[in-house]
Design a protein around this motif. Structure first.
Motif, PDB file in Angstrom:
ATOM      1  N   PHE A  66       0.842  -1.199   0.000  1.00 49.01           N
ATOM      2  CA  PHE A  66       0.000   0.000   0.000  1.00 49.01           C
ATOM      3  C   PHE A  66       0.874   1.244   0.000  1.00 49.01           C
ATOM      4  O   PHE A  66       1.953   1.261   0.614  1.00 49.01           O
ATOM      5  N   THR A  67       0.383   2.294  -0.638  1.00 50.34           N
ATOM      6  CA  THR A  67       1.072   3.583  -0.655  1.00 50.34           C
ATOM      7  C   THR A  67       0.075   4.692  -0.373  1.00 50.34           C
ATOM      8  O   THR A  67      -0.953   4.802  -1.069  1.00 50.34           O
ATOM      9  N   ILE A  68       0.378   5.511   0.626  1.00 51.28           N
ATOM     10  CA  ILE A  68      -0.451   6.669   0.936  1.00 51.28           C
ATOM     11  C   ILE A  68       0.182   7.905   0.316  1.00 51.28           C
ATOM     12  O   ILE A  68       1.406   8.057   0.306  1.00 51.28           O
ATOM     13  N   SER A  69      -0.660   8.773  -0.224  1.00 46.70           N
ATOM     14  CA  SER A  69      -0.171  10.012  -0.817  1.00 46.70           C
ATOM     15  C   SER A  69      -1.254  11.076  -0.663  1.00 46.70           C
ATOM     16  O   SER A  69      -2.389  10.770  -0.299  1.00 46.70           O
ATOM     17  N   ARG A  70      -0.883  12.328  -0.933  1.00 45.58           N
ATOM     18  CA  ARG A  70      -1.860  13.394  -0.804  1.00 45.58           C
ATOM     19  C   ARG A  70      -1.620  14.450  -1.853  1.00 45.58           C
ATOM     20  O   ARG A  70      -0.495  14.651  -2.312  1.00 45.58           O
ATOM     21  N   ASP A  71      -2.686  15.127  -2.215  1.00 45.80           N
ATOM     22  CA  ASP A  71      -2.643  16.261  -3.129  1.00 45.80           C
ATOM     23  C   ASP A  71      -3.239  17.434  -2.360  1.00 45.80           C
ATOM     24  O   ASP A  71      -4.463  17.545  -2.231  1.00 45.80           O
ATOM     25  N   ASN A  72      -2.375  18.287  -1.830  1.00 45.05           N
ATOM     26  CA  ASN A  72      -2.860  19.388  -0.998  1.00 45.05           C
ATOM     27  C   ASN A  72      -3.702  20.379  -1.795  1.00 45.05           C
ATOM     28  O   ASN A  72      -4.613  20.994  -1.242  1.00 45.05           O
ATOM     29  N   ALA A  73      -3.410  20.532  -3.068  1.00 41.80           N
ATOM     30  CA  ALA A  73      -4.190  21.447  -3.896  1.00 41.80           C
ATOM     31  C   ALA A  73      -5.638  20.985  -4.027  1.00 41.80           C
ATOM     32  O   ALA A  73      -6.552  21.800  -4.173  1.00 41.80           O
ATOM     33  N   LYS A  74      -5.835  19.674  -3.943  1.00 40.59           N
ATOM     34  CA  LYS A  74      -7.182  19.110  -4.058  1.00 40.59           C
ATOM     35  C   LYS A  74      -7.753  18.695  -2.699  1.00 40.59           C
ATOM     36  O   LYS A  74      -8.864  18.169  -2.634  1.00 40.59           O
ATOM     37  N   ASN A  75      -6.990  18.922  -1.646  1.00 43.74           N
ATOM     38  CA  ASN A  75      -7.422  18.491  -0.309  1.00 43.74           C
ATOM     39  C   ASN A  75      -7.826  17.024  -0.304  1.00 43.74           C
ATOM     40  O   ASN A  75      -8.854  16.647   0.282  1.00 43.74           O
ATOM     41  N   THR A  76      -7.025  16.204  -0.936  1.00 46.05           N
ATOM     42  CA  THR A  76      -7.367  14.793  -1.105  1.00 46.05           C
ATOM     43  C   THR A  76      -6.191  13.910  -0.712  1.00 46.05           C
ATOM     44  O   THR A  76      -5.044  14.225  -1.038  1.00 46.05           O
ATOM     45  N   VAL A  77      -6.490  12.831  -0.027  1.00 42.39           N
ATOM     46  CA  VAL A  77      -5.488  11.831   0.302  1.00 42.39           C
ATOM     47  C   VAL A  77      -5.890  10.525  -0.386  1.00 42.39           C
ATOM     48  O   VAL A  77      -7.082  10.233  -0.527  1.00 42.39           O
TER      49      VAL A  77
END
Length: 123
Positions: A66-77
């Motif tokens: 599993f890999t967790i990541s985030r896109d702060n511009a989209k407020n999405t993880v």
């Protein structure tokens, strides 16, 4: 009011992949901890992964898969899940911890939760 909405769950065969998303709203999320947990009937909510900026942590049972990541511009993880196993079957929840004090693994340390998304892995 903070709101979290998970999506991306479904039915997949063992060895397959899914990507879960958690969209957040209600405040700025760039400096908070976001985590993924999972729960099966009759069991406590179990830590899967957490992230703050580039810092990540994983449960031993999912490391390397599993890999967790985030896109702060989209407020999405996101949670990219590969090489899925039947024992990964659970409802997956996204949680947010608003004030940083490490990457906690206890669900009680998180402030808000989404409604969950079902992941079912068939053998």
């Amino acid at each position: 009011q903070v709101q979290l909405v998970e999506s991306g769950g479904g039915l997949v065969q063992a060895g397959g992949s899914l990507r879960l998303s958690c969209a957040a709203s209600g405040r700025t999320f760039s400096n908070v901890v976001m985590g993924w947990f999972r729960q099966t009937p009759g069991k406590e909510r179990e830590f899967v992964a957490a992230i703050r900026w580039s810092d990540t942590d994983y449960a031993d049972s999912v490391k390397g898969r599993f890999t967790i990541s985030r896109d702060n511009a989209k407020n999405t993880v996101y949670l990219q899940m590969n090489s899925l196993k039947p024992e990964d079957t659970a409802v997956y929840y996204c949680g947010i911890k608003l004030y940083y004090s490490g990457l906690p693994k206890s669900p009680g340390d998180y402030d808000y939760w989404g409604q969950g998304t079902q992941v079912t892995v068939s053998s």
